[in-house]
Design a protein around this motif. Structure first.
Motif, PDB file in Angstrom:
ATOM      1  N   GLN A  59       0.834  -1.207   0.000  1.00  0.00           N
ATOM      2  CA  GLN A  59       0.000   0.000   0.000  1.00  0.00           C
ATOM      3  C   GLN A  59       0.869   1.258   0.000  1.00  0.00           C
ATOM      4  OE1 GLN A  59      -0.991   1.794   3.572  1.00  0.00           O
ATOM      5  NE2 GLN A  59      -0.978   3.420   2.052  1.00  0.00           N
ATOM      6  N   LEU A  94      -6.659  -2.063   1.443  1.00  0.00           N
ATOM      7  CA  LEU A  94      -6.716  -2.967   0.296  1.00  0.00           C
ATOM      8  C   LEU A  94      -7.227  -2.227  -0.939  1.00  0.00           C
ATOM      9  CD1 LEU A  94      -6.339  -5.894  -0.687  1.00  0.00           C
ATOM     10  CD2 LEU A  94      -8.720  -6.315  -0.041  1.00  0.00           C
ATOM     11  N   ALA A  95      -8.205  -1.332  -0.740  1.00  0.00           N
ATOM     12  CA  ALA A  95      -8.727  -0.541  -1.860  1.00  0.00           C
ATOM     13  C   ALA A  95      -7.638   0.363  -2.437  1.00  0.00           C
ATOM     14  CB  ALA A  95      -9.924   0.288  -1.406  1.00  0.00           C
ATOM     15  N   ILE A 116      -4.433  -0.272  -2.520  1.00  0.00           N
ATOM     16  CA  ILE A 116      -3.565  -1.138  -3.321  1.00  0.00           C
ATOM     17  C   ILE A 116      -4.182  -1.397  -4.686  1.00  0.00           C
ATOM     18  CG2 ILE A 116      -2.552  -3.442  -3.493  1.00  0.00           C
ATOM     19  CD1 ILE A 116      -2.348  -3.457  -0.433  1.00  0.00           C
ATOM     20  N   LEU A 117      -5.470  -1.753  -4.708  1.00  0.00           N
ATOM     21  CA  LEU A 117      -6.126  -2.083  -5.973  1.00  0.00           C
ATOM     22  C   LEU A 117      -6.246  -0.862  -6.879  1.00  0.00           C
ATOM     23  CD1 LEU A 117      -8.938  -4.470  -4.654  1.00  0.00           C
ATOM     24  CD2 LEU A 117      -6.762  -5.083  -5.729  1.00  0.00           C
ATOM     25  N   VAL A 118      -6.610   0.284  -6.307  1.00  0.00           N
ATOM     26  CA  VAL A 118      -6.721   1.512  -7.102  1.00  0.00           C
ATOM     27  C   VAL A 118      -5.351   1.920  -7.636  1.00  0.00           C
ATOM     28  CG1 VAL A 118      -7.230   3.985  -6.977  1.00  0.00           C
ATOM     29  CG2 VAL A 118      -8.815   2.347  -5.971  1.00  0.00           C
ATOM     30  N   LEU A 120      -2.782  -0.018  -8.273  1.00  0.00           N
ATOM     31  CA  LEU A 120      -2.397  -0.933  -9.347  1.00  0.00           C
ATOM     32  C   LEU A 120      -3.177  -0.634 -10.631  1.00  0.00           C
ATOM     33  CD1 LEU A 120      -2.130  -4.314  -7.390  1.00  0.00           C
ATOM     34  CD2 LEU A 120      -0.263  -2.865  -8.206  1.00  0.00           C
ATOM     35  N   ALA A 121      -4.461  -0.265 -10.488  1.00  0.00           N
ATOM     36  CA  ALA A 121      -5.260   0.079 -11.662  1.00  0.00           C
ATOM     37  C   ALA A 121      -4.730   1.345 -12.329  1.00  0.00           C
ATOM     38  CB  ALA A 121      -6.731   0.265 -11.263  1.00  0.00           C
TER      39      ALA A 121
END
Length: 305
Positions: free
Chosen positions: A15, A145-146, A148-150, A152-153
């Motif tokens: 993160q 976690l959000a 990390i995902l954002v 990476l996107a």
């Protein structure tokens, strides 16, 4: 040492790494395309955080707060590029450093005048509060976690833009030979403004995402800016791929170092000494990593001549 705790700290490192990538990507684009050292990049991070906090307080919407961080940071980036930075492209790096350092002071005092000296707080939305259960029963913060995902996107979208779009082709060409693409009819001033605004928007977005984890305050961007410079030195100046790998390495090294080093020294020293020595070495670990990379790869992991 708990395996679950180790996994949680690894996720925290990821993160932190993707947040650093959002900062470092804009910084390395600006330096790679324009050859400009921009010390005011941390101020754009701060502007995004304050814009998000102000919008969240006014509207109560976290998504509007994120949009405000992007718009305000990009707009500030355009103003900086048009009014100040354009006069620095042909100047040496010392002039660039002095001018952008002056911008840090201007933005810091201006932000203090607008919002005061007390920190603001940006609350997580209810739909991102709480925890999520990961495989093997690991409980982790849904908001982290959000992030990390954002992150990476955003990284995937940036890689796609640089590799597959006409704008990306011009950016890559501008890194290699700006005089040639200007001779071919590309509006170099417009390209520079777009690159600077894109980097500013990414920095402001990072500030907004982190604003819910730490307080939003004047001067919050400078420590992150130092780490972003470490990232682009490790990854290679001008390389988005290098910025991504370097950011993950720095994030994991810093986070896991603070977790593992005190544990290791506790085997030799008493707990208080172990915590003190481990924390000190953890703070040094990213610079040791940078020095180690530069010994074997003086241009960084993915840097070009």
């Amino acid at each position: 040492m708990s395996l679950i705790l180790l996994v949680e700290q690894t996720l925290n490192g990821l993160q932190f790494g993707v947040m650093l990538f959002l900062m470092a990507a804009g910084l390395t684009l600006v330096f790679g395309v324009m050859g400009l050292i921009n010390l005011a990049h941390g101020s754009l991070y701060m502007i995004g955080a304050f814009a998000a906090a102000a919008m969240a307080q006014a509207s109560g919407s976290f998504l509007l707060a994120l949009a405000a961080s992007l718009v305000c940071a990009a707009f500030a980036g355009v103003l900086i590029e048009v009014l100040v930075i354009r006069r620095l492209y042909d100047r040496d790096h010392l002039d660039q450093v002095l001018a952008t350092f002056a911008l840090i002071l201007i933005f810091s005092e201006g932000t203090r005048w607008l919002f005061g000296s007390f920190p603001l707080f940006l609350d997580k939305p209810e739909w991102l509060s709480g925890t999520v259960i990961l495989p093997f029963g690991i409980e982790y913060s849904l908001y982290r976690l959000a992030i990390i995902l954002v992150g990476l996107a955003v990284a995937a979208g940036l890689f796609w833009m640089i590799a597959r779009t006409r704008v990306g082709i011009r950016i890559r060409a501008g890194e290699n030979d700006r005089e040639m693409i200007a001779a071919l009819g590309v509006n170099i001033s417009r390209l520079y403004t777009f690159v600077f605004a894109l980097g500013a928007a990414l920095a402001g977005f990072a500030g907004a995402l982190v604003g819910t984890i730490q307080s939003v305050q004047v001067g919050m961007g400078e420590p992150v800016l130092i780490l972003a410079f470490v990232v682009i030195v490790i990854g290679g100046i001008g390389s988005i791929k290098g910025a991504f790998i370097g950011a993950l390495l720095v994030g994991l090294t810093e986070t896991l170092g603070r977790f593992l080093l005190p544990e290791a020294f506790a085997l030799v020293f008493d707990p208080a000494t172990a915590r003190s020595v481990g924390a000190s070495l953890a703070s040094m670990s990213i610079y040791i990593l940078m020095a180690g990379v530069l010994i074997f790869r003086p241009k960084g992991l993915f840097g070009s001549a």
